[in-house]
Write a protein that holds these residues in place. Sequence first.
Motif, PDB file in Angstrom:
ATOM      1  N   LEU A  32       0.845  -1.189   0.000  1.00 40.25           N
ATOM      2  CA  LEU A  32       0.000   0.000   0.000  1.00 40.25           C
ATOM      3  C   LEU A  32       0.883   1.242   0.000  1.00 40.25           C
ATOM      4  N   TRP A  33       0.473   2.246  -0.753  1.00 35.70           N
ATOM      5  CA  TRP A  33       1.255   3.475  -0.929  1.00 35.70           C
ATOM      6  C   TRP A  33       0.467   4.659  -0.387  1.00 35.70           C
ATOM      7  N   TRP A  34       1.149   5.565   0.336  1.00 32.38           N
ATOM      8  CA  TRP A  34       0.480   6.599   1.116  1.00 32.38           C
ATOM      9  C   TRP A  34       1.075   7.992   0.867  1.00 32.38           C
ATOM     10  N   SER A  35       0.216   8.989   1.021  1.00 35.20           N
ATOM     11  CA  SER A  35       0.631  10.391   1.077  1.00 35.20           C
ATOM     12  C   SER A  35      -0.402  11.130   1.929  1.00 35.20           C
ATOM     13  N   PRO A  36      -0.218  11.160   3.252  1.00 33.64           N
ATOM     14  CA  PRO A  36      -1.240  11.698   4.152  1.00 33.64           C
ATOM     15  C   PRO A  36      -1.473  13.192   3.980  1.00 33.64           C
ATOM     16  N   SER A  37      -2.652  13.620   4.382  1.00 32.61           N
ATOM     17  CA  SER A  37      -3.044  15.021   4.205  1.00 32.61           C
ATOM     18  C   SER A  37      -2.237  15.966   5.079  1.00 32.61           C
ATOM     19  N   GLN A  38      -1.776  15.484   6.214  1.00 28.52           N
ATOM     20  CA  GLN A  38      -0.889  16.244   7.092  1.00 28.52           C
ATOM     21  C   GLN A  38       0.411  15.467   7.245  1.00 28.52           C
TER      22      GLN A  38
END
Length: 238
Positions: free
Chosen positions: A59-65
């Motif tokens: 799974l690949w992520w780029s959180p809003s904060q």
Amino acid sequence: MAIYLTELDSNNLSFPSPFEALDDPNGLLAFGGDLSSARLVTAYHNGIFPWYGPDEPILWWSPSQRAVFDPKTFKPARSVKKFQRKHQYQVSINRAFDQVIDHCAALRSAEETWINEEMRDAYKQLAQLGHCHSVEVWQQNQLIGGLYGLSVGQLFCGESMFSLQSNASKIALWYFCDHFKQYGGKLIDCQVLNDHTQSLGAFELPREDFIKSLLSLRQQAVDKQCFQPQWLVQAEEQ
């Protein structure tokens, strides 16, 4: 309600825009692909990182904060400074990368850690290619703490840290911040804010601000000596 999530093509290194990440779960952007060095470098250069549990796809992520440290303003706690004066831990860079990542994985149960064997092998390969680096803390020639992450120009993307003795990871972060700043480093990414990183001085940037900084910092190199294997602190220098 149906949720659309991009599945990465194993023959294509491209990612969707970080701004397409889901709000719930926060920052989930894509799944699949692989952990090849080329894909990982592409991901980090675009503000994206892998994180997944047992029996899950990648799974690949780029959180809003985005949680970050600013090396210019980072200050260790007074108690940590006092502790270091008394115990004189040694600190080094890139002298034991494999041991650091293995310790980071070993201190968590198999159900909790995302640093599985596949991840460790991938980041060890990145280290051999000069993209991934470790900071080590020693006491009497024994490794007792450290951290590791990727260099992306003047940004350092911290991945994990560990301590086997009191304050070891805090001391690793303290000396690395000072060192990184001296060689032109501007920002340290620690992904998602938690109680521990917040207590150390991490703060959040909105995704838009983080990506803007990333796009600038990835174009600017730190001094080439920054990540050469070296001692930052030796006992006789305390």
